[in-house]
Design a protein around this motif. Structure first.
Motif, PDB file in Angstrom:
ATOM      1  N   LEU A  56       0.824  -1.217   0.000  1.00 19.85           N
ATOM      2  CA  LEU A  56       0.000   0.000   0.000  1.00 19.85           C
ATOM      3  C   LEU A  56       0.857   1.267   0.000  1.00 19.85           C
ATOM      4  CD1 LEU A  56      -2.723   1.491   0.331  1.00 19.85           C
ATOM      5  CD2 LEU A  56      -2.542   1.089   2.804  1.00 19.85           C
ATOM      6  N   LEU A  90      -9.315   3.770   0.748  1.00 18.65           N
ATOM      7  CA  LEU A  90      -9.233   2.359   0.372  1.00 18.65           C
ATOM      8  C   LEU A  90     -10.662   1.875   0.101  1.00 18.65           C
ATOM      9  CD1 LEU A  90      -6.677   1.010   3.042  1.00 18.65           C
ATOM     10  CD2 LEU A  90      -6.259   2.343   0.970  1.00 18.65           C
ATOM     11  N   ASP A  98     -12.861  -0.612   2.254  1.00 22.90           N
ATOM     12  CA  ASP A  98     -13.536  -0.166   3.465  1.00 22.90           C
ATOM     13  C   ASP A  98     -14.700   0.722   3.045  1.00 22.90           C
ATOM     14  OD1 ASP A  98     -12.057  -1.387   5.494  1.00 22.90           O
ATOM     15  OD2 ASP A  98     -10.556   0.201   5.536  1.00 22.90           O
ATOM     16  N   TYR A 136      -4.778  -4.955  11.297  1.00 23.57           N
ATOM     17  CA  TYR A 136      -4.889  -3.498  11.088  1.00 23.57           C
ATOM     18  C   TYR A 136      -3.610  -2.746  11.452  1.00 23.57           C
ATOM     19  CZ  TYR A 136      -9.932  -4.453  11.229  1.00 23.57           C
ATOM     20  OH  TYR A 136     -11.186  -4.931  10.974  1.00 23.57           O
ATOM     21  N   GLY A 137      -3.550  -1.500  11.006  1.00 26.06           N
ATOM     22  CA  GLY A 137      -2.608  -0.558  11.588  1.00 26.06           C
ATOM     23  C   GLY A 137      -3.199  -0.149  12.935  1.00 26.06           C
ATOM     24  N   GLU A 152       1.972  -1.418  12.206  1.00 26.10           N
ATOM     25  CA  GLU A 152       1.197  -2.186  11.232  1.00 26.10           C
ATOM     26  C   GLU A 152       1.047  -3.631  11.696  1.00 26.10           C
ATOM     27  OE1 GLU A 152      -0.525  -1.132   8.811  1.00 26.10           O
ATOM     28  OE2 GLU A 152      -0.909  -2.850   7.538  1.00 26.10           O
ATOM     29  N   LYS A 153      -0.203  -4.036  11.807  1.00 28.26           N
ATOM     30  CA  LYS A 153      -0.584  -5.430  12.094  1.00 28.26           C
ATOM     31  C   LYS A 153       0.210  -6.076  13.234  1.00 28.26           C
ATOM     32  CE  LYS A 153      -2.597  -6.027   7.594  1.00 28.26           C
ATOM     33  NZ  LYS A 153      -2.139  -5.238   6.488  1.00 28.26           N
ATOM     34  N   VAL A 194      -6.663   1.603  12.492  1.00 29.20           N
ATOM     35  CA  VAL A 194      -6.779   2.521  11.355  1.00 29.20           C
ATOM     36  C   VAL A 194      -7.713   1.904  10.315  1.00 29.20           C
ATOM     37  CG1 VAL A 194      -5.502   3.616   9.471  1.00 29.20           C
ATOM     38  CG2 VAL A 194      -4.437   3.368  11.722  1.00 29.20           C
ATOM     39  N   TYR A 227      -7.531   8.403   4.944  1.00 33.55           N
ATOM     40  CA  TYR A 227      -6.395   9.158   5.470  1.00 33.55           C
ATOM     41  C   TYR A 227      -6.415  10.559   4.872  1.00 33.55           C
ATOM     42  CZ  TYR A 227      -4.487   4.312   5.800  1.00 33.55           C
ATOM     43  OH  TYR A 227      -4.285   2.968   6.048  1.00 33.55           O
ATOM     44  N   THR A 233       1.592   2.753   6.882  1.00 35.16           N
ATOM     45  CA  THR A 233       1.667   2.933   8.340  1.00 35.16           C
ATOM     46  C   THR A 233       3.079   3.336   8.775  1.00 35.16           C
ATOM     47  OG1 THR A 233      -0.110   1.362   8.739  1.00 35.16           O
ATOM     48  CG2 THR A 233       1.442   1.686  10.550  1.00 35.16           C
ATOM     49  N   ARG A 267     -18.584   0.831   9.499  1.00 38.58           N
ATOM     50  CA  ARG A 267     -17.614   0.404   8.496  1.00 38.58           C
ATOM     51  C   ARG A 267     -17.826  -1.070   8.146  1.00 38.58           C
ATOM     52  NH1 ARG A 267     -12.934  -3.361   9.453  1.00 38.58           N
ATOM     53  NH2 ARG A 267     -11.643  -3.063   7.629  1.00 38.58           N
TER      54      ARG A 267
HETATM   55  C1  G1P Z   1      -4.525  -1.593   5.192  1.00 34.82           C
HETATM   56  C2  G1P Z   1      -3.535  -0.822   6.064  1.00 34.82           C
HETATM   57  C3  G1P Z   1      -3.895  -1.013   7.546  1.00 34.82           C
HETATM   58  C4  G1P Z   1      -5.333  -0.589   7.790  1.00 34.82           C
HETATM   59  C5  G1P Z   1      -6.276  -1.362   6.849  1.00 34.82           C
HETATM   60  C6  G1P Z   1      -7.694  -0.833   6.970  1.00 34.82           C
HETATM   61  O1  G1P Z   1      -4.332  -2.966   5.420  1.00 34.82           O
HETATM   62  O2  G1P Z   1      -2.237  -1.292   5.802  1.00 34.82           O
HETATM   63  O3  G1P Z   1      -3.033  -0.240   8.332  1.00 34.82           O
HETATM   64  O4  G1P Z   1      -5.680  -0.827   9.136  1.00 34.82           O
HETATM   65  O5  G1P Z   1      -5.870  -1.231   5.482  1.00 34.82           O
HETATM   66  O6  G1P Z   1      -8.582  -1.577   6.199  1.00 34.82           O
HETATM   67  P1  G1P Z   1      -4.917  -4.115   4.442  1.00 34.82           P
HETATM   68  O7  G1P Z   1      -6.316  -4.387   4.922  1.00 34.82           O
HETATM   69  O8  G1P Z   1      -4.900  -3.558   3.058  1.00 34.82           O
HETATM   70  O9  G1P Z   1      -4.022  -5.294   4.628  1.00 34.82           O
END
Ligand code: G1P
Length: 297
Positions: free
Chosen positions: A112, A132, A135, A172-173, A192-193, A205, A209, A233, A255
């Motif tokens: 990302l 994103l 979401d 998640y972040g 992150e995660k 998160v 953003y 992140t 969400r």
């Molecule tokens: C991404 C971000 C993460 C965030 C999440 C929200 O992760 O890296 O920090 O919390 O989106 O949906 P992904 O879900 O793309 O792995």
């Protein structure tokens, strides 16, 4: 003077493997909730927040996404000749002002953070939004609009945030809270995660953003992180250590994680029920399904 947020980046290069085989030939952002593709929800939210320039970071196989925002001359003239004005109206939101939309290719799936960095030359020196489309957020006032309003007060960087179950932090972040002010949370770190045991909180998160161009500079330097990917992140965490100017924002709304099958189905039910013309028939169906299931148990 604070600059207005008029540009948004939509990272849409992902393979959508969780929805295979469907995503073998359609981009996941074209999958529909009721009758609108995920990307339309994201665009509508951005427009409501005052976004004027829409930057898509795409990849191979995302042609349907580009076509979706083109004028469909043949279709439109057929509908016009047939007097189907309500269908023409349904197409209205897919129309983009000339030059308002840009497509950049992320030529390698490096994460990302890398996807966002790919758009750096189109951002320049202004604050910008990232949405994103996985979401999807149902809200009376669209989530990004709430964030833009908060940004008018705070400036700096704002990430949408929501409490998640303590055992879900590794998806998640996660924010490390400095000061909790209610809707706004001043942040002293971001991971992150993280594993459940290492998570600094359960404030996660969500994919909205508002960022300053400095984060793009950090992105050009951060090493790949979790999952071997360049993480957005990590670049925001770098900005926290330098400027102390990052806030979490508890948005008002619900969400749905449309990157997962369960979340997508939940969103389908919620958005289906929210449609006046479908509501009565749909709720009757859901009630009868539940009753049949209960009787079978
Ligand atoms: C991404 C971000 C993460 C965030 C999440 C929200 O992760 O890296 O920090 O919390 O989106 O949906 P992904 O879900 O793309 O792995």
């Amino acid at each position: 003077m604070k600059r207005k947020v008029t540009k948004a980046i939509f990272p849409v290069a992902g393979l959508g493997t969780r929805f295979l085989p469907a995503t073998k030939s359609i981009p996941k952002e074209i999958m529909t909730l009721v009758d609108r593709p995920l990307i339309q929800y994201a665009i509508d939210e951005a427009r409501a927040a005052g976004i004027k320039e829409f930057i898509f970071v795409t990849s191979r196989g995302k042609g349907a996404l580009e076509d979706y925002f083109d004028h469909a001359h043949e279709l439109e003239s057929t509908l016009r000749r047939a007097g189907k004005d309500h269908l023409l109206e349904a197409l209205r939101d897919t129309n983009m002002e000339s030059g308002a939309i840009a497509y950049i290719r992320q030529h390698k799936a490096l994460g990302l953070g890398h996807a966002v960095w790919c758009a750096r030359r189109l951002i320049g020196q202004e604050p910008f939004a990232v949405i994103l489309p996985d979401d999807v957020i149902a809200a009376e006032k669209p989530c990004l609009q709430q964030m833009v309003e908060a940004h008018c007060e705070t400036g700096g960087n704002i990430v949408a945030a929501m409490e998640v179950a303590a055992d879900k932090t590794s998806a998640y972040g996660i924010l490390d809270i400095r000061e909790d002010m209610g809707a706004l949370v001043s942040v002293k770190g971001m991971v992150e995660k993280p594993d459940v045991k290492e998570a600094p909180s359960n404030l996660a998160v969500i994919g909205r953003y508002i960022l300053t161009p400095k984060v793009l500079q950090h992105l050009s330097r951060v090493k790949s992180g979790v999952g071997g990917e360049v993480q957005l992140t990590d670049a925001i965490a770098e900005e926290i250590t330098r400027s102390n100017n990052v806030y979490g924002f508890r948005f008002r709304g619900q969400r749905f994680d449309c990157g997962s099958k369960a979340g997508f189905l939940q969103a389908t039910v919620a958005f289906g029920l929210a449609r006046e013309e479908l509501h009565d028939e749909f709720i009757q169906f859901l009630i009868s399904m539940t009753a049949t299931r209960k009787a079978a148990e």
